[in-house]
Design an enzyme around this catalytic site. Structure first.
Site, PDB file in Angstrom:
ATOM      1  N   ASP A 179       0.830  -1.210   0.000  1.00 14.61           N
ATOM      2  CA  ASP A 179       0.000   0.000   0.000  1.00 14.61           C
ATOM      3  C   ASP A 179       0.864   1.259   0.000  1.00 14.61           C
ATOM      4  OD1 ASP A 179      -1.565  -2.187   0.691  1.00 14.61           O
ATOM      5  OD2 ASP A 179      -2.910  -1.002   1.951  1.00 14.61           O
ATOM      6  N   HIS A 181      -1.119   4.498  -0.509  1.00  8.44           N
ATOM      7  CA  HIS A 181      -2.133   5.417   0.022  1.00  8.44           C
ATOM      8  C   HIS A 181      -1.779   6.885  -0.211  1.00  8.44           C
ATOM      9  CE1 HIS A 181      -5.106   2.774   1.703  1.00  8.44           C
ATOM     10  NE2 HIS A 181      -4.186   2.055   2.325  1.00  8.44           N
ATOM     11  N   HIS A 241      -9.183  -0.088  -2.090  1.00 13.34           N
ATOM     12  CA  HIS A 241      -9.396   1.355  -2.198  1.00 13.34           C
ATOM     13  C   HIS A 241      -9.461   1.826  -3.649  1.00 13.34           C
ATOM     14  CE1 HIS A 241      -9.222   3.153   1.901  1.00 13.34           C
ATOM     15  NE2 HIS A 241      -8.758   1.946   2.184  1.00 13.34           N
ATOM     16  N   HIS A 292      -3.954  -8.434  -3.139  1.00  6.90           N
ATOM     17  CA  HIS A 292      -3.998  -7.340  -2.173  1.00  6.90           C
ATOM     18  C   HIS A 292      -4.358  -7.781  -0.757  1.00  6.90           C
ATOM     19  CE1 HIS A 292      -4.397  -3.353  -0.562  1.00  6.90           C
ATOM     20  NE2 HIS A 292      -5.599  -3.661  -0.103  1.00  6.90           N
ATOM     21  N   ASP A 669     -24.027  14.524  -3.885  1.00  4.33           N
ATOM     22  CA  ASP A 669     -23.388  15.273  -4.973  1.00  4.33           C
ATOM     23  C   ASP A 669     -22.954  14.293  -6.055  1.00  4.33           C
ATOM     24  OD1 ASP A 669     -22.024  17.118  -6.541  1.00  4.33           O
ATOM     25  OD2 ASP A 669     -20.227  17.053  -5.291  1.00  4.33           O
ATOM     26  N   ASP A 671     -22.750  14.336  -9.229  1.00  9.90           N
ATOM     27  CA  ASP A 671     -21.924  14.744 -10.367  1.00  9.90           C
ATOM     28  C   ASP A 671     -20.558  15.257  -9.927  1.00  9.90           C
ATOM     29  OD1 ASP A 671     -22.647  17.082  -9.161  1.00  9.90           O
ATOM     30  OD2 ASP A 671     -23.408  18.060 -10.986  1.00  9.90           O
ATOM     31  N   ASP A 709     -29.242  27.022   1.905  1.00  8.62           N
ATOM     32  CA  ASP A 709     -28.315  27.815   1.084  1.00  8.62           C
ATOM     33  C   ASP A 709     -28.142  29.187   1.732  1.00  8.62           C
ATOM     34  OD1 ASP A 709     -26.771  28.901  -0.901  1.00  8.62           O
ATOM     35  OD2 ASP A 709     -28.452  29.216  -2.291  1.00  8.62           O
ATOM     36  N   HIS A 715     -26.742  26.945  -4.660  1.00  3.65           N
ATOM     37  CA  HIS A 715     -26.397  25.558  -4.368  1.00  3.65           C
ATOM     38  C   HIS A 715     -25.865  25.453  -2.942  1.00  3.65           C
ATOM     39  CE1 HIS A 715     -22.896  27.284  -6.722  1.00  3.65           C
ATOM     40  NE2 HIS A 715     -22.422  27.180  -5.504  1.00  3.65           N
TER      41      HIS A 715
END
EC number: 3.1.3.16
Length: 757
Positions: A179, A181, A241, A292, A669, A671, A709, A715
């Site tokens: 790993d 990371h 991961h 892994h 969220d 997108d 908001d 947003h």
């Protein structure tokens, strides 16, 4: 003369005896000192690991909560269905892939002011070396080159088998790294110490390249570049991961969007596809298996070699097969609807106790989790069970659809138009086909990415991580005999020395991210294999600051960091701890024994730590062996409040739930814009309200979104999201206090109290 000589010998013997006693005393003191240091080091290590694994369990629980909601929500339009698909699967439509492969990155212009590294394809060794040097100098690769590199990487990975073969006949040695990371310093140090990849120096990087560290993007770009330059000598395995759902919690998604604000969404979408194409394992000389996590008693290398790995979008969510509708089940559901009863899936109790939040999961969710077709632990359902669940699910979808039509919420569907399915049913494949990993295939991949070795015989579910298995020496031995292997190299676990042998030295854990928990917490390591396949392990510390510290200074520094994290964890559960302390204080004296304190803390945190050994660092000494638990909880609050100017009870909630809240924000969220749009908020609220019997109009949802908001920019950002949670908690606490006061006044006036607050 004789008398004088004997006297000298007598004094010499006495001096030697004193010297031996002094040496033994010094040795005893030194051994005690080193034993105490080792005890402190092990306690510190247990704290870090327990908190890390608790976070992984929270991730699984949070994902199960959203899966529960999505699995019981029938979208009323294709727009809603697409939104739910994006929440978990980020559906890869064929036209998107074709556009990207057609050179969509070419439309991205590189300004003349750009001073970072530039790439041209096909890549040459000098390009990869220049990339390493540029990243060492903290330069950033332009989004155009990032996407170009990712597209070339995807094309190369798609041609590779699930299990790579590496031979020491063609290379002088094979270096296996664990790993990283997102720790670029460790990767650069490995190349500096061991040499850059070349035809004579092959490398295998064993997954978990991203998350937690701050340079995950740079680590990926370097690894992908060298893989394209040396496709036969440089190999990558997938880790747990390399998963877009895991990235939502552990930082990689946030890092990409921070570094590439404009093109970050496209980069993340492409990376998700690249991760699916990463090979699952590597065989060195057909004798050393590199993967892994580990194996299970069901691991089948033949099946792993032939399954379509690209179907496994995420190991956090199993995709079940679509089944044809069951007429008898549909008839029964129809009868329920005609009698005015709301349809309930078979695995939920008829009362349908629904979870109110991902932080306090109700009985309905527990029943759901127990009945899910594919959950992360070892067990998996048989095909008959899956068929029955698919049939019931389809019948429920049909029944809900009829209810909507009868209520006038939906127009009559055109003839031949199919009902929308919940988003975990399938994933759209290239060419419009359906990607349907079987539960057996999914479990095979989960086991090799999430499992850990154990000293006990057999194979059992890995409840600590929430996924994979614990496999014993007997499982390893059977795998070795079946496939004629002599060594299993895995990663997945941080080790103090960077490596660890187990199972009679047949399993080797390699972890290459040094200073993983804290500076000085652990070494990194890699292993070199020559033609004899004898493992030669190299250890290192990438941070030079640790070289100047003594062992005591290093342990004290790491211990302080671990105890600080543990005190934050204790403070985050102050309310629950107070309840447990009161149970052990029936006389309401305000004190409990230290033994009761240790038992109560473990019953709340479930970290499996040696609390009695940690007591001196967490609790002030007491001559009577008792603890004033209210003052102790107050001291925890003061320590955290010195950093945050927030009411204690509210800060406790934020400490406990911040990671979950940030993950929820990134799930909504869909997108990856860094903001929750009005449409995303509306669709998510419909998902919640449909299962909590909350009637709210679209105008009401819009008003709610506008109230969150705070800066009125159209947003909701992460700070506004957390602030809204804080305000709601504050109002709940004020209402709770008011209710308590009212009940007290009622009791004093002679009327019965409705119950304790």
């Amino acid at each position: 003369m004789g008398s004088s000589s004997s006297t000298q010998h007598h004094f010499a013997f006495q001096n030697a005896e004193k010297a031996f006693k002094a040496a033994a005393l010094i040795q005893r003191w030194y051994r005690r000192y080193m034993a105490r240091l080792e005890m402190r080091r092990r306690c510190t290590w247990n704290i870090f690991q327990s908190i890390e694994y608790a976070g992984q369990q929270d991730q699984v629980k949070l994902h199960e909560f959203f899966s529960y909601l999505v699995d019981h929500f029938t979208p009323s339009s294709h727009h809603e269905r697409d939104f739910l698909n994006r929440m978990f699967t980020e559906e890869r439509f064929a036209q998107d892939v074709e556009t990207e492969e057609g050179g969509d990155f070419e439309s991205i212009e590189v300004p003349d002011s750009y001073t970072g590294p530039r790439l041209s394809f096909p890549l040459l060794p000098d390009h990869a070396t220049a990339l390493v040097e540029a990243f060492r100098l903290r330069q950033q690769l332009h989004a155009r080159y990032v996407l170009n590199l990712l597209y070339e990487t995807r094309k190369h990975l798609a041609q590779l088998p699930n299990i790579n073969r590496v031979s020491t006949c063609y290379s002088e040695e094979v270096t296996v790294c664990g790993d990283l990371h997102g720790q670029l310093d460790d990767l650069i140090f490995i190349f500096y110490k061991n040499g850059l990849p070349s035809p004579e120096r092959a490398y295998v990087f064993n997954g978990d390249f991203v998350d937690r560290g701050k340079d995950s993007v740079e680590v990926l770009m370097v690894l992908f570049a060298f893989m394209l330059v040396y496709p036969k000598e440089f190999h990558l395995n997938r880790g747990n991961h390399e998963d877009h759902l895991v990235n939502l919690r552990y930082g990689f998604t946030k890092e990409v969007m921070h570094k590439y604000k404009i093109h970050g969404k496209k980069i993340l979408r492409t990376l998700q596809d690249v991760f699916c194409w990463l090979p699952l394992a590597t065989l060195v000389d057909e004798k050393v298996l590199v993967l892994h996590g580990g194996v299970s008693d069901k691991t089948d290398l033949e099946l792993l070699a032939k399954l379509d790995r690209h179907k496994i979008v995420s190991t956090m969510r199993c995709k079940t097969r679509k089944e044809s509708e069951n007429r008898e089940e549909q008839k029964r559901k129809d009868n329920q609807t005609s009698s005015g009863q709301k349809p309930t899936p078979w695995f939920l109790p008829q009362s349908r106790s629904l979870p109110s939040s991902p932080f306090h999961l109700g009985s309905g969710f527990k029943a759901y989790k127990a009945g899910r077709s594919c959950s992360i632990p070892c067990g998996s359902p048989n095909s008959k069970e899956l068929s029955r669940r698919g049939q019931v699910r389809r019948s429920v979808d049909l029944e809900l659809e009829q209810c909507r039509q009868q209520a006038g919420f939906l127009g009559i569907r055109e003839k031949g138009e199919s009902l929308p399915l919940a988003p975990d049913a399938d994933c759209v494949a290239d060419g419009g086909g359906v990607l349907e990993p079987t539960p057996e295939e999914w479990k095979q991949v989960v086991d090799i990415l999430w499992s850990d070795p154990a000293a006990q015989e057999g194979c059992k579910a890995n409840a600590v991580r929430g996924g994979g298995c614990y496999f014993g020496p007997d499982v390893t031995e059977r795998l070795m005999e079946k496939y004629k292997l002599q060594l299993l190299i895995r990663s997945h676990e941080c080790k103090p020395e960077g490596y660890e042998f187990c199972h009679n030295r047949k399993v080797l854990t390699i972890f290459s991210a040094s200073n993983y928990y804290e500076v000085g917490s652990n070494r990194g390591a890699y292993v070199k294999l020559g033609p004899a396949l004898t493992p030669h392990i190299v250890q290192y510390q990438a941070n030079k600051a640790t070289h100047r510290l003594t062992m005591r200074q290093r342990i004290s520094r790491v211990e302080e960091s671990a105890l600080r994290a543990l005190r934050q964890k204790l403070f985050a559960h102050s309310s629950d701890l107070l309840v447990e302390f009161r149970k052990r204080d029936p006389d309401e004296s305000g004190v409990i024994t230290l033994s009761d304190w240790a038992t109560a803390v473990e019953s709340v945190l479930h970290l499996g730590l040696p609390w009695r050994m940690l007591r001196p660092q967490l609790v002030n000494s007491s001559a009577d062996n008792v603890l004033e638990y209210r003052s102790w909880l107050d001291s925890l609050a003061k320590e955290q409040l010195s950093r945050e100017n927030i009411q204690s009870s509210l800060l406790e909630k934020l400490y406990r739930n911040r990671s979950n809240l940030e993950t929820i924000f990134r799930i909504i969220d869909s997108d990856h814009s860094g903001f929750i749009s009005l449409d995303e908020f509306r669709q998510t609220w419909k998902l919640f309200s449909s299962h909590m019997s909350i009637d709210i109009t679209d105008d009401g949802i819009c008003d709610l979104a506008r109230s969150i908001d705070f800066n009125k920019d159209g947003h909701i950002d992460i700070n506004e999201f957390l602030e809204a949670f804080r305000l709601v908690e504050q109002s709940c606490l004020e209402g709770h206090a008011s209710a308590c006061l009212q009940s007290t006044d009622t009791a004093e006036s002679g009327h019965s109290s409705p119950g304790p607050c």
